[in-house]
Design a protein around this motif. Structure first.
Motif, PDB file in Angstrom:
ATOM      1  N   ASP A 156      52.182  33.359  38.789  1.00  8.15           N
ATOM      2  CA  ASP A 156      51.252  32.808  39.780  1.00  8.15           C
ATOM      3  C   ASP A 156      51.155  31.286  39.685  1.00  8.15           C
ATOM      4  O   ASP A 156      50.887  30.610  40.683  1.00  8.15           O
ATOM      5  N   CYS A 157      51.377  30.743  38.478  1.00 11.63           N
ATOM      6  CA  CYS A 157      51.325  29.278  38.287  1.00 11.63           C
ATOM      7  C   CYS A 157      52.662  28.615  38.605  1.00 11.63           C
ATOM      8  O   CYS A 157      52.772  27.372  38.577  1.00 11.63           O
ATOM      9  N   GLY A 158      53.681  29.420  38.837  1.00 15.73           N
ATOM     10  CA  GLY A 158      54.989  28.873  39.197  1.00 15.73           C
ATOM     11  C   GLY A 158      55.766  28.280  38.048  1.00 15.73           C
ATOM     12  O   GLY A 158      56.618  27.407  38.253  1.00 15.73           O
ATOM     13  N   VAL A 159      55.518  28.736  36.815  1.00 16.77           N
ATOM     14  CA  VAL A 159      56.244  28.211  35.659  1.00 16.77           C
ATOM     15  C   VAL A 159      56.914  29.361  34.897  1.00 16.77           C
ATOM     16  O   VAL A 159      56.517  30.524  35.019  1.00 16.77           O
ATOM     17  N   ALA A 160      57.910  29.002  34.105  1.00 20.43           N
ATOM     18  CA  ALA A 160      58.617  29.985  33.280  1.00 20.43           C
ATOM     19  C   ALA A 160      57.860  30.225  31.979  1.00 20.43           C
ATOM     20  O   ALA A 160      57.099  29.375  31.511  1.00 20.43           O
ATOM     21  N   VAL A 161      58.104  31.391  31.388  1.00 19.74           N
ATOM     22  CA  VAL A 161      57.587  31.713  30.058  1.00 19.74           C
ATOM     23  C   VAL A 161      58.742  31.597  29.067  1.00 19.74           C
ATOM     24  O   VAL A 161      59.767  32.266  29.221  1.00 19.74           O
ATOM     25  N   VAL A 162      58.572  30.724  28.078  1.00 20.59           N
ATOM     26  CA  VAL A 162      59.577  30.532  27.030  1.00 20.59           C
ATOM     27  C   VAL A 162      59.118  31.333  25.818  1.00 20.59           C
ATOM     28  O   VAL A 162      58.027  31.092  25.285  1.00 20.59           O
ATOM     29  N   THR A 163      59.931  32.284  25.410  1.00 22.67           N
ATOM     30  CA  THR A 163      59.462  33.218  24.392  1.00 22.67           C
ATOM     31  C   THR A 163      60.395  33.301  23.193  1.00 22.67           C
ATOM     32  O   THR A 163      61.603  33.067  23.301  1.00 22.67           O
ATOM     33  N   HIS A 164      59.784  33.605  22.046  1.00 17.96           N
ATOM     34  CA  HIS A 164      60.542  33.884  20.824  1.00 17.96           C
ATOM     35  C   HIS A 164      60.864  35.375  20.824  1.00 17.96           C
ATOM     36  O   HIS A 164      59.990  36.200  21.069  1.00 17.96           O
ATOM     37  N   ALA A 165      62.109  35.706  20.522  1.00 18.26           N
ATOM     38  CA  ALA A 165      62.569  37.081  20.686  1.00 18.26           C
ATOM     39  C   ALA A 165      62.867  37.743  19.347  1.00 18.26           C
ATOM     40  O   ALA A 165      64.025  37.905  18.951  1.00 18.26           O
ATOM     41  N   GLU A 166      61.830  38.117  18.642  1.00 14.36           N
ATOM     42  CA  GLU A 166      61.994  38.959  17.449  1.00 14.36           C
ATOM     43  C   GLU A 166      60.766  39.852  17.334  1.00 14.36           C
ATOM     44  O   GLU A 166      59.635  39.356  17.352  1.00 14.36           O
ATOM     45  N   ASP A 167      60.975  41.148  17.215  1.00 24.47           N
ATOM     46  CA  ASP A 167      59.869  42.082  17.036  1.00 24.47           C
ATOM     47  C   ASP A 167      59.210  41.805  15.692  1.00 24.47           C
ATOM     48  O   ASP A 167      59.799  42.049  14.631  1.00 24.47           O
ATOM     49  N   GLY A 168      57.971  41.291  15.758  1.00 24.32           N
ATOM     50  CA  GLY A 168      57.296  40.898  14.527  1.00 24.32           C
ATOM     51  C   GLY A 168      56.998  42.050  13.592  1.00 24.32           C
ATOM     52  O   GLY A 168      56.845  41.846  12.385  1.00 24.32           O
ATOM     53  N   GLY A 169      56.943  43.267  14.113  1.00 23.36           N
ATOM     54  CA  GLY A 169      56.713  44.419  13.245  1.00 23.36           C
ATOM     55  C   GLY A 169      57.870  44.674  12.306  1.00 23.36           C
ATOM     56  O   GLY A 169      57.695  45.251  11.226  1.00 23.36           O
TER      57      GLY A 169
END
Length: 406
Positions: A156-169
């Motif tokens: 809705d804000c028109g921006v990308a989500v930059v994410t870290h990709a490792e299952d913390g569990g």
């Protein structure tokens, strides 16, 4: 101020490679190729050296101007893991100004308050304050409900989500990838599938919400396959990697040198080869430094007790140019990975040599040899796993908005 660069090897991610000149008027590229040199322009004869867009380093953890100057970086996407965390418009605004005048800093606002993975950050007002994206920081958001809300709000804000990709569990307490190296050296390790598990969940949530998602670092064959399949379904997904994960396997940890302690950890040789294949076939969109300089208090510890991270800004280009010499990708594709694509993710109209674009430029000698020396790096700390490695490719000059960066 007008400046005419003549006799250059031009490298543009969009227009490709050519010879000719480039005219800068003020802070903007005015003409490329053949043009009439204005009488009041300062002429710079490059004598065959390479002129290319300055680098945009997406996802650094420190505003390190000397390192960026040495590496030909004019803009950085700053991760929210700062002190204080970038979760307030005033803090975001100050971060955006922190690199002037030598460096553009584009903050990535915290996706959740304090990066705690629970309460959503104020994305709208942080975006208004200068944030170019939102990010989960060094950690993965464990709650699927929270991550779904983050993606929907960011859409809705028109921006990308930059994410870290490792299952913390799976990765909690781990410092290495499960395998022979970790077993032989008794290091706490997590299975590489932790990455694909995180990527798979977040891809499904991005598909359901219609959000744009960028995985800051993807390093395993299984995760690349998930991203390829998602793209075929039309999911708005991009991903990045660092030179360290392209050039080193987990064997680099064998001497317990903490400079090779990274997050995500260095992978096995099979995943490293899959990463190179993903660069070649276009699955990977961005090569970034992962610049995270750590002082001796964080690195001069037993491997399991040390903190992950490396200094990478000033070696980003030289290490990446090896992909061109090895025939993995052509040089114009490399500058798409280092400049044009990061610009698109951040919503910036730059990263090319197109007329009208900001005159963020580097002059480069791609064949100039030098040796990486950790103790002589310009960065805040010289924690690099590439210490004493001979490389080729030297940045001779950096221009930010047409102005030389000294």
């Amino acid at each position: 101020m007008k400046r005419a660069f003549l006799n250059a090897q031009l490298v543009c991610p969009v227009a490709g490679c050519s010879t000719g000149g480039l005219l800068v008027e003020g802070d903007t590229i005015a003409a490329v190729g053949s043009f009439e040199v204005p009488g009041d322009a300062q002429v710079v004869d490059l004598a065959g050296k390479t002129l290319a867009p300055a680098l945009i380093d997406l996802g650094v953890f420190a505003v390190d101007k000397p390192a960026c100057r040495a590496g030909g970086i004019a803009r950085v996407g700053l991760m929210p893991d700062q002190s204080p965390v970038l979760d307030d418009p005033g803090i975001v605004r100050r971060a955006a100004l922190s690199g002037k005048p030598a460096l553009w800093v584009h903050p990535l606002a915290a996706a959740t308050r304090g990066l705690d993975g629970q309460d959503l950050g104020e994305m709208a007002i942080n975006t208004s304050a200068g944030a170019r994206a939102v990010a989960t920081g060094r950690r993965w958001i464990a709650s699927s409900s929270t991550m779904r809300k983050v993606l929907a709000y960011a859409r809705d804000c028109g921006v990308a989500v930059v994410t870290h990709a490792e299952d913390g569990g799976l990765t909690d307490g781990a410092v290495a990838t499960e395998g022979e190296t970790a077993t032989r050296h008794g290091l706490p390790a997590a299975p590489a599938i932790a990455e694909a598990l995180a990527v798979g969940r977040d891809l499904m949530l991005a598909e359901e919400t219609g959000a744009r998602i960028h995985f800051r670092q993807v390093t395993t064959a299984a995760a690349f396959d998930l991203i390829r399949a998602a793209r075929r379904r039309g999911v708005h997904v991009t991903c990045g990697i660092t030179p360290a994960h392209l050039l080193l396997s987990d064997i680099a940890m064998s001497d317990f040198r903490t400079f090779a302690h990274l997050s995500p950890p260095l992978r096995g040789e099979g995943d490293r080869q899959a990463s190179l294949a993903a660069v070649k076939d276009g699955t990977i969109d961005v090569i970034a430094s992962g610049h995270d300089p750590r002082g001796p208090e964080a690195k001069r510890l037993p491997f399991s007790d040390s903190e992950p991270g490396m200094s990478g800004a000033e070696t980003l280009l030289a290490l990446s140019l090896g992909l061109v010499r090895d025939g993995v990708i052509p040089i114009e594709r490399l500058f798409a990975l280092l400049a044009a694509n990061p610009a698109k993710i951040l919503g910036l109209q730059t990263g090319t040599l197109a007329p009208g674009a900001p005159a963020d430029l580097i002059v480069l000698d791609p064949g100039a040899p030098w040796q990486i020396e950790a103790e002589r790096m310009a960065a805040r700390a010289g924690n690099t796993p590439f210490d004493r490695l001979p490389v080729q490719g030297k940045v001779l000059a950096l221009y930010k908005g047409g102005t030389p960066v000294e």
